[in-house]
Write an enzyme that holds these catalytic residues in place. Structure first.
Site, PDB file in Angstrom:
ATOM      1  N   HIS A 286      23.272  51.907  80.017  1.00  8.74           N
ATOM      2  CA  HIS A 286      24.020  50.659  79.929  1.00  8.74           C
ATOM      3  C   HIS A 286      23.962  50.177  78.479  1.00  8.74           C
ATOM      4  O   HIS A 286      22.899  49.835  77.990  1.00  8.74           O
ATOM      5  CB  HIS A 286      23.326  49.647  80.859  1.00  8.74           C
ATOM      6  CG  HIS A 286      24.034  48.348  81.013  1.00  8.74           C
ATOM      7  ND1 HIS A 286      24.778  48.040  82.133  1.00  8.74           N
ATOM      8  CD2 HIS A 286      24.097  47.270  80.212  1.00  8.74           C
ATOM      9  CE1 HIS A 286      25.265  46.830  82.002  1.00  8.74           C
ATOM     10  NE2 HIS A 286      24.872  46.339  80.846  1.00  8.74           N
ATOM     11  N   HIS A 329      15.403  42.394  81.108  1.00  5.95           N
ATOM     12  CA  HIS A 329      15.014  42.384  79.703  1.00  5.95           C
ATOM     13  C   HIS A 329      14.432  41.045  79.281  1.00  5.95           C
ATOM     14  O   HIS A 329      14.527  40.048  79.989  1.00  5.95           O
ATOM     15  CB  HIS A 329      16.190  42.790  78.792  1.00  5.95           C
ATOM     16  CG  HIS A 329      17.312  41.809  78.679  1.00  5.95           C
ATOM     17  ND1 HIS A 329      17.871  41.463  77.483  1.00  5.95           N
ATOM     18  CD2 HIS A 329      17.993  41.108  79.603  1.00  5.95           C
ATOM     19  CE1 HIS A 329      18.842  40.607  77.675  1.00  5.95           C
ATOM     20  NE2 HIS A 329      18.940  40.366  78.960  1.00  5.95           N
ATOM     21  N   GLU A 335      20.151  33.074  75.096  1.00 12.21           N
ATOM     22  CA  GLU A 335      21.433  33.377  75.720  1.00 12.21           C
ATOM     23  C   GLU A 335      21.870  32.244  76.640  1.00 12.21           C
ATOM     24  O   GLU A 335      21.211  31.958  77.628  1.00 12.21           O
ATOM     25  CB  GLU A 335      21.326  34.655  76.570  1.00 12.21           C
ATOM     26  CG  GLU A 335      20.705  35.842  75.866  1.00 12.21           C
ATOM     27  CD  GLU A 335      20.465  37.000  76.837  1.00 12.21           C
ATOM     28  OE1 GLU A 335      20.910  36.944  77.991  1.00 12.21           O
ATOM     29  OE2 GLU A 335      19.791  37.960  76.427  1.00 12.21           O
ATOM     30  N   HIS A 360      18.901  31.510  79.222  1.00 11.97           N
ATOM     31  CA  HIS A 360      17.709  32.354  79.112  1.00 11.97           C
ATOM     32  C   HIS A 360      17.302  32.314  77.646  1.00 11.97           C
ATOM     33  O   HIS A 360      17.880  32.991  76.805  1.00 11.97           O
ATOM     34  CB  HIS A 360      18.006  33.777  79.573  1.00 11.97           C
ATOM     35  CG  HIS A 360      18.534  33.843  80.980  1.00 11.97           C
ATOM     36  ND1 HIS A 360      19.761  34.352  81.300  1.00 11.97           N
ATOM     37  CD2 HIS A 360      17.995  33.419  82.137  1.00 11.97           C
ATOM     38  CE1 HIS A 360      19.965  34.253  82.602  1.00 11.97           C
ATOM     39  NE2 HIS A 360      18.908  33.692  83.141  1.00 11.97           N
ATOM     40  N   HIS A 366      14.575  38.040  82.392  1.00 10.21           N
ATOM     41  CA  HIS A 366      15.659  37.875  83.353  1.00 10.21           C
ATOM     42  C   HIS A 366      16.306  39.219  83.608  1.00 10.21           C
ATOM     43  O   HIS A 366      15.965  40.222  82.983  1.00 10.21           O
ATOM     44  CB  HIS A 366      16.666  36.834  82.860  1.00 10.21           C
ATOM     45  CG  HIS A 366      17.294  37.145  81.531  1.00 10.21           C
ATOM     46  ND1 HIS A 366      16.646  36.981  80.337  1.00 10.21           N
ATOM     47  CD2 HIS A 366      18.523  37.619  81.224  1.00 10.21           C
ATOM     48  CE1 HIS A 366      17.448  37.326  79.348  1.00 10.21           C
ATOM     49  NE2 HIS A 366      18.589  37.731  79.860  1.00 10.21           N
TER      50      HIS A 366
HETATM   51 FE   FE2 Z   1      20.261  38.634  78.921  1.00 12.64          FE
END
Ligand code: FE2
Length: 432
Positions: A286, A329, A335, A360, A366
């Protein structure tokens, strides 16, 4: 064609033929009896690659206005953000409603600040606001002295009347109105709601594409800039600005939309997010979400943004041997995420709704909720098209401190962490 195309390009536009002086910016007398006025979006001495300014040819110069008086700032907050300590918890908010029809609320009235970082006075950092309006701005005009506004409509189309001309912006599009540019927000429907990133730092620019090459992601040709439009009107207008964190108002006895012609590279623009050329893995794993960066405001630290504007658009997912949703992560960057429509693939179980948002902050863990983890771990990895989705992120290298409103509103979800509580232990290495 309604609009010029371009981004990072040089524009010139005139609503009256011959209104632009040729061969110089500031003739002894400008054509048609206009005044010449320069609007500088960069220091005079900024490198030519970053220097942004426009010359406006207008009926009256901006200096013709009354003194300013303080206005109540409502729910608009500016850095430094010191109302509350930032908690090291993930936070998520339900959507805020549009104001009742009997409570007239325009774009400025309906602005509320959720969080922010840095300081407008030192031109560093950003703030996240929500807007909700049920009235057009009619007799008042705004310009922001503190930063550029990146407007992300979530519901309801808008028309922006600006000094540079008119431009429409609807959900799935974004608009950027830079520092100092006078504008009005008109509603094209009964109500409108959306997100705003106020960028105190460097102007937004396209990210360096690196090995992606000369094409892809957001492309220059898809940005729209208004063409010159003006009105000659002696009506009374309230001119509002946010200056050093406070709202102020002055009186004009004429419309400030009196720019008959302009040229330069400092002008508002609109971008249709559906024209974003999305990249993704065609083998395995990803990619980091930076692959979806639309615009970036750089900081002095190379590669660490003052703000990145990132979208998670409709796209094919074809990666094999891979857990496809966003990975778990912890990120040094902070964020804030919002949702324009549909479902975000890490949060299919509800709670992250269009018009809502999540925060976050730096190093707060999260990732996908339990249901998304279980589904993605078992899914057959055939090519799938994720169509009904458009999430976005404002990502910054600073900690985003929530405002008192953001922490005390009933829209703050009481137990956002519950979405990860169902993650079971699958460890199978006992006794081996
Ligand atoms: Fe994130």
């Amino acid at each position: 064609m309604d609009y010029q195309s371009g981004f990072g390009n040089y524009f010139s536009s005139e609503a009256l033929p011959g209104a632009l002086p040729l061969g110089q910016n500031n003739p002894q007398t400008a054509p048609a009896g206009l005044y010449a006025e320069q609007l500088s979006g960069a220091a005079f001495t900024a490198p030519i690659s970053e220097n942004q300014r426009s010359w406006l040819y207008r009926i009256l110069p901006s200096a013709v206005q009354s003194g300013f008086r303080r206005l109540d700032s409502g729910l608009w907050r500016s850095g430094p953000f010191v109302e509350r300590p930032a908690p090291p918890d993930p936070l998520r908010w339900d959507p805020f409603p549009v104001p009742d029809a009997d409570k007239a609320t325009d774009f400025l009235d309906g602005m509320m600040t959720l969080c922010g970082a840095g300081d407008a006075a030192t031109r560093n950092g950003m703030a996240v606001h929500l807007y909700a309006a049920n009235r057009s701005m009619t007799d008042r005009v705004f310009y922001n002295s503190d930063g550029d506004l990146l407007i992300v409509p979530q519901d309801g189309a808008l028309e922006l009347i600006t000094e540079f001309g008119k431009v429409g912006v609807a959900p799935c599009e974004i608009a950027v109105v830079q520092r100092g540019i006078k504008f009005q927000v008109r509603l094209l429907g009964k109500a409108a709601r959306g997100y705003v990133c106020e960028n105190y730092g460097e102007h937004f620019a396209l990210p360096y594409r690196g090995p992606v090459g000369a094409n892809g992601l957001a492309n220059t040709r898809d940005f729209r800039t208004p063409v010159a439009w003006f009105e000659e009107s002696r009506r009374r207008v309230e001119l509002v600005t946010k200056f050093d964190g406070n709202l102020w108002a002055a009186d004009l006895d004429h419309s400030p939309f009196d720019v008959v012609a302009w040229h330069g590279n400092y002008a508002p623009y609109v971008y249709d997010l559906r024209t974003f050329n999305t990249m993704n893995s065609v083998s395995f794993d990803h990619p980091d979400p930076s692959i979806f960066t639309v615009l970036t405001s750089p900081s002095a630290r190379p590669g660490t943004a003052n703000v990145d504007f990132v979208i998670f658009p409709p796209r094919w997912m074809v990666a094999e041997h891979t857990f496809r949703p966003p990975y778990f992560h912890r990120n040094v960057m902070s964020e804030y995420m919002g949702l324009i429509h549909g479902v975000y693939d890490a949060k299919p179980g509800g709670g992250f709704e269009p018009g809502g948002g999540s925060l976050h902050n730096c190093m707060i863990p999260h990732g996908p909720e339990a249901e998304a983890f279980d589904m993605a771990s078992r899914a057959e990895l055939k090519p799938t098209y994720q169509g009904d989705t458009l999430a976005f992120m404002f990502e910054t290298g600073m900690i985003l401190r929530p405002t008192r409103l953001a922490l005390e509103t009933p829209r703050l979800q009481k137990d956002y962490r519950a979405c990860w509580r169902g993650l079971a232990t699958h460890f199978s290495g006992h006794g081996k």
